[in-house]
Design an enzyme around this catalytic site. Structure first.
Site, PDB file in Angstrom:
ATOM      1  CD  GLU A   1       3.385  -0.533   4.846  1.00 14.27           C
ATOM      2  OE1 GLU A   1       4.273   0.263   4.507  1.00 14.27           O
ATOM      3  OE2 GLU A   1       3.279  -0.982   6.007  1.00 14.27           O
TER       4      GLU A   1
ATOM      5  CB  ILE B   1      -0.931  -0.005   1.225  1.00 13.89           C
ATOM      6  CG1 ILE B   1      -1.827  -1.247   1.210  1.00 13.89           C
ATOM      7  CG2 ILE B   1      -1.783   1.269   1.258  1.00 13.89           C
ATOM      8  CD1 ILE B   1      -2.702  -1.391   2.435  1.00 13.89           C
TER       9      ILE B   1
END
Length: 456
Positions: A373, A331
């Site tokens: 992430e 991300i």
């Protein structure tokens, strides 16, 4: 493994007789002359089964049994009461105290050995579950042992297999206040019915007409879905040989006709307590396994699972000469999201991200959260061309709609960078991962929010 049997009796000749019979069958035998000695031996975890005399001075067998069953450390020990008492009320008293069975003096040697072997086999399975559950508790899982003591063995569904309507109706009447009883008169339908139904106990009449009840019991024990289901057999007095054979096949318990209602209920309760105790241990072990391989935030598998599973998938692809691709997803600027909106919002975005990716990828694809992430998707039977199309769908799905965070109402837009690699000549899991990681680095270096591929 040789089972260790504790013989408890205040009369020495009785002790020596049982010791000789059991030793001849290659059991290890420990002895105690009173209840206090028996409790001390059990506290040291020094036996696998107890043959317990009822009539002893000071502390009788019933009291010894109650104390052992109330202690989480010893509640799992099988107890067979050996007594001259032969009334149903005496058996009920012992079963309510926690005993697993009764042997009446003078003892039938064949019945003794059959019952000891049956119960020690069950104990081996239970010991394995206890050891696994203890490990799980050490890792922080809830303690299942103390909770199991509160189980009363009441309630639940029983399937009664009896083709004699009057007998079946009488048995169902005896159990009606404490259990839900379903009657199945056709033994040919039992296996399928039990496999598909949530039954807690099976009661089988050994006197089925035109059908071998022992074969039915054997079939149920051989099938994975019904292997743990307790089976209680009903037998006539002349069925002694078949009862012993039933125990060898893995039947849990038996009851002789004419059936005493109180004893029937007591034996059902005893078997259900034991089943539910084992079920709690299994649930605890399963939860610990999930804890070890599942990311608790997103519900995806974690890095440990990924590392264990990747080598299997690569080997399968090599053996079958099939393609295998991997994408690593990161991300973009996730630290900024945490800094701006807080970690609670960041966690909600991670959950939503995992849900969206799952929606896009295919059922056979394996998705894991491998840290922070960063996520990885392994795609069996997938070449680079197909993997690139899937990766682009994932990228677009993440970008096209903002993530609305529950409670706060914040709408956060995010993007994802993706690196792709297909299995090549190296055929090693580490090589595949490294190439996908290099591709991910290129996506991030070239402006993020894009898919990059690394050829083999």
């Amino acid at each position: 493994m040789t089972a260790k049997i504790l013989v408890v009796d205040d009369i020495l000749p009785n002790v020596r007789l049982l010791e000789a019979r059991l030793t001849a069958e290659y059991f290890d035998v420990t002895t105690a002359m009173n209840g206090a000695e028996a409790l001390a031996v059990c506290a040291q975890d020094d036996c696998d089964l107890i043959l317990l005399d009822v009539m002893m001075p000071g502390m009788d067998g019933f009291e010894v049994c109650r104390r052992l069953k109330k202690n989480p450390a010893t509640t799992h020990l099988p107890i067979v009461m050996v007594t001259a008492l032969d009334q149903p009320s005496d058996r009920v008293k012992g079963l309510e105290a926690g005993a697993d069975d009764f042997l009446t003096k003078p003892i039938d040697e064949i019945a003794l050995i059959a019952r000891v072997r049956s119960l020690t086999r069950l104990k081996v399975v239970l010991d394995d579950l206890r050891n696994r559950a203890s490990t799980a508790v050490a890792l922080g899982m809830p303690d299942p042992f103390t909770a199991a003591l509160a189980e009363d063995g009441l309630g639940g569904r029983i399937l009664l297999v009896d083709d004699r309507p009057a007998s079946a109706a009488q048995l169902a009447f005896m159990l009606r206040d404490k259990y839900i009883v379903e009657i199945e008169p056709n033994p040919n339908d039992v296996a399928a019915k039990v496999a598909s139904g949530a039954y807690d106990l099976l009661i089988v009449s050994l006197g089925l007409q035109g059908f071998d009840a022992l074969r039915l019991c054997g079939q149920l024990r051989s099938q994975e879905r019904t292997r743990q289901l307790p089976i209680l057999c009903l037998a006539e007095m002349e069925d002694r040989t078949r009862v012993l054979r039933a125990l060898d096949l893995g039947v849990n318990d038996f009851l002789m006709r004419p059936v005493d209602g109180n004893e029937l209920i007591a034996r059902v309760r005893s078997n259900l307590r034991r089943k539910r105790y084992a079920d709690k241990l299994r649930d605890n072990v399963q939860a610990s396994l999930e804890l070890a391989v599942v990311d608790p935030l997103t519900g995806l598998n974690n890095r440990r699972y990924f590392e264990m599973h990747l080598s299997i998938l690569v080997k399968q692809a090599v053996d079958c000469d099939r393609p295998l691709s991997m994408m690593i997803l990161d991300i973009d600027h996730f630290k900024g999201i945490n800094d701006t909106y807080g970690h609670a919002t960041g966690d909600q975005i991670l959950k939503g991200f995992a849900k969206r990716v799952r929606k896009v990828i295919r059922i056979p694809d394996v998705i894991c959260r491998i840290g922070g992430e960063e996520f990885v998707v392994v795609m069996p039977d997938t070449n680079m061309e197909v993997a690139a199309r899937i990766a682009e769908r994932v990228r677009a799905e993440i970008e096209q709609e903002r993530f609305v965070v529950p409670h706060s109402g914040a709408a956060v837009g995010i993007t994802v960078s993706i690196g792709l690699a297909e299995r090549g000549d190296d055929d090693l899991p580490d090589g595949l991962f490294s190439r996908a990681d290099r591709a991910l680095y290129r996506s991030k270096s070239n402006g993020r929010n894009r898919v990059s591929a690394d050829a083999a």
